[in-house]
Design an enzyme around this catalytic site. Structure first.
Site, mmCIF file in Angstrom:
data_model
loop_
_atom_site.group_PDB
_atom_site.id
_atom_site.type_symbol
_atom_site.label_atom_id
_atom_site.label_comp_id
_atom_site.label_asym_id
_atom_site.label_seq_id
_atom_site.Cartn_x
_atom_site.Cartn_y
_atom_site.Cartn_z
ATOM 1 N NE ARG A 47 -2.748 0.585 3.399
ATOM 2 C CZ ARG A 47 -2.150 1.363 4.312
ATOM 3 N NH1 ARG A 47 -1.868 2.616 4.043
ATOM 4 N NH2 ARG A 47 -1.836 0.872 5.492
ATOM 5 C CE1 TYR A 101 -14.083 5.775 -19.085
ATOM 6 C CE2 TYR A 101 -13.795 6.436 -16.800
ATOM 7 C CZ TYR A 101 -14.084 5.458 -17.735
ATOM 8 O OH TYR A 101 -14.374 4.193 -17.330
ATOM 9 C CG ASP A 173 -7.546 10.324 -18.917
ATOM 10 O OD1 ASP A 173 -6.811 9.568 -19.574
ATOM 11 O OD2 ASP A 173 -8.573 9.930 -18.334
ATOM 12 C CE LYS A 198 -10.356 1.639 -20.275
ATOM 13 N NZ LYS A 198 -10.711 3.007 -19.953
HETATM 14 C C1 LIG Z 1 -11.193 3.690 -18.868
HETATM 15 C C2 LIG Z 1 -10.807 5.105 -18.699
HETATM 16 C C3 LIG Z 1 -10.618 5.662 -17.419
HETATM 17 C C4 LIG Z 1 -10.876 4.888 -16.152
HETATM 18 O O1 LIG Z 1 -10.000 3.836 -15.987
HETATM 19 P P1 LIG Z 1 -10.329 2.490 -15.180
HETATM 20 O O2 LIG Z 1 -9.076 1.712 -15.359
HETATM 21 O O3 LIG Z 1 -11.546 1.874 -15.774
HETATM 22 O O4 LIG Z 1 -10.562 2.893 -13.764
HETATM 23 C C5 LIG Z 1 -10.206 6.970 -17.352
HETATM 24 N N1 LIG Z 1 -10.015 7.724 -18.456
HETATM 25 C C6 LIG Z 1 -10.194 7.235 -19.685
HETATM 26 C C7 LIG Z 1 -9.963 8.105 -20.876
HETATM 27 C C8 LIG Z 1 -10.597 5.906 -19.856
HETATM 28 O O5 LIG Z 1 -10.796 5.439 -21.089
#
Ligand SMILES: *Cc1c(COP(=O)(O)O)cnc(C)c1O
Length: 389
Positions: A47, A101, A173, A198
């Site tokens: 953690r 998102y 992001d 992703k």
């Molecule tokens: C999927 C996604 C997230 C969230 O991620 P998780 O791994 O599902 O928590 C955040 N931003 C974007 C652009 C995403 O495609």
């Protein structure tokens, strides 16, 4: 030293855990939750984000994003929520773009009021949209480009410069682009976030998140992260390290396929709109070209009005109608039912997420097979439309 290494070498080698005992070719997994006490400030503990596997993969993330420091989280949302809570407190204000998102948007709308953190959503197509939203208590500008699901492009350099000028923190992001196609720190952004679920993971079998930034900012994030506890298990850290070895190969194949598919869809008489930043017809093509090395594997499109998007997806045989994105396999979904399902119809319409919009995560399959699958599905729904008419 890592700065001088090529991208593919970083993916393959930076942040390997050395197997001193047996000299194995790949990183061993250290799954201990308990490590012998050493006379240091912070003991190793999962953690605390500092087990051998966590620590070493952090170096790979940092190298990929041209940052001083990296950190791996249990999900993209853990990385996003922890980072935002690290830099915002009661009375502060954050500016975000409308095309966010869905999970991030929900997090801000549902949780921030509980903490008395203010927020503004802006169109975000122009840097001036962000500037107009700045208040005396603004602390952070948060962007996402290319955006989900319409692939709009935000001017990274422009937003970073605005934030610097006004003494604000800039956060991006970078999930949709991946570090292969876009390195926001080179354009002056302070903090880069990823849903590693992703492209970094890339095989639809890992849920993870990542942050990359300066050592100074990482200390601030870490202090909150250890309290919130959103770390990733060492098994999955190891899986992610393995997946990133092929990141460049996968993403480049997806860039190539997506561009070809976008061109094919764009000239198709049964399709009315295609959204892909790599098409010269995309209104922000020049901006995309100035900040992206490749245009990514994500695109969206709309069939002509008489053809039903849900029926079309049901007819697909190779491409999977399913959630999530960025795997080596191609997937499609209707954003109005999934990522943007929690928004009202008016909210969706206002940002262009129509019921006919289909988001296409292009995989690494042979391009002609993907085209063939789309062709046969269109033919099938056209037949249905004729029968109904
Ligand atoms: C999927 C996604 C997230 C969230 O991620 P998780 O791994 O599902 O928590 C955040 N931003 C974007 C652009 C995403 O495609």
């Amino acid at each position: 030293m890592t700065k001088k290494l090529g991208l593919q070498t970083i993916c393959t080698h930076v942040g390997e855990v050395k197997d001193e005992q047996f000299k194995g070719a790949v990183s061993p997994i250290y799954i201990s939750t308990s490590y012998q006490f050493e006379d240091v400030d912070v003991k190793r503990y999962p953690r605390y984000f500092n087990t051998p596997n966590q620590e070493m993969l952090s170096k790979k993330i940092a190298a990929l994003e041209h940052a001083e420091a990296g950190m791996i989280f249990g999900s993209g949302m853990a990385a996003i929520s922890t980072t935002l809570l690290a830099f915002l407190k009661t009375g502060d204000h954050i500016i975000v773009q409308n095309t966010l998102y869905g999970g991030t948007s929900n997090f801000i709308r549902e949780e921030f009021p509980k903490y008395g953190i203010e927020f503004s959503f802006t169109d975000g197509y122009e840097v001036s949209d962000f500037e107009a939203a700045i208040q005396d208590n603004t602390k952070v500008i948060y962007i996402e480009t290319p955006s989900n699901p319409l692939l709009t492009i935000t001017d990274i350099k422009g937003v970073a410069a605005l934030a610097k000028d006004k003494g604000l923190l800039s956060i991006i992001d970078n999930t949709f682009a991946s570090p292969v196609n876009q390195n926001p720190i080179d354009f002056g952004i302070d903090i880069v976030l990823h849903s590693a679920t992703k492209y970094l993971g890339g095989h639809s079998d890992i849920l993870a998140g990542a942050v990359a930034c300066s050592n100074e900012h990482m200390n601030i994030i870490w202090n909150v992260a250890k309290n919130l506890g959103g770390s990733l298990s060492d098994f999955m850290v190891w899986m992610l390290e393995r997946s990133i070895k092929t990141l460049v190969l996968r993403v480049k194949a997806q860039n190539r396929n997506a561009k070809k598919l976008a061109k094919y869809l764009n000239t198709h008489s049964d399709i009315k709109n295609v959204y892909y930043p790599g098409l010269k017809s995309h209104p922000q093509y020049k901006l995309a070209k100035s900040q992206m090395k490749g245009f990514g594997g994500m695109l969206s499109f709309e069939l002509n009005d008489e053809l039903d998007a849900t029926a079309f997806q049901k007819e697909l045989k190779l491409i999977k109608p399913s959630m999530s994105l960025a795997g080596v396999e191609s997937t499609m979904l209707s954003p109005y039912k999934t990522s943007h399902g929690l928004l009202s119809q008016e909210e969706r319409d206002s940002i262009g997420v129509t019921n006919g919009l289909i988001r296409f995560s292009v995989g690494i399959e042979t391009k002609d097979d993907l085209i063939q699958d789309i062709e046969q599905a269109i033919k099938a729904v056209k037949k249905q439309a004729q029968v109904e008419a």
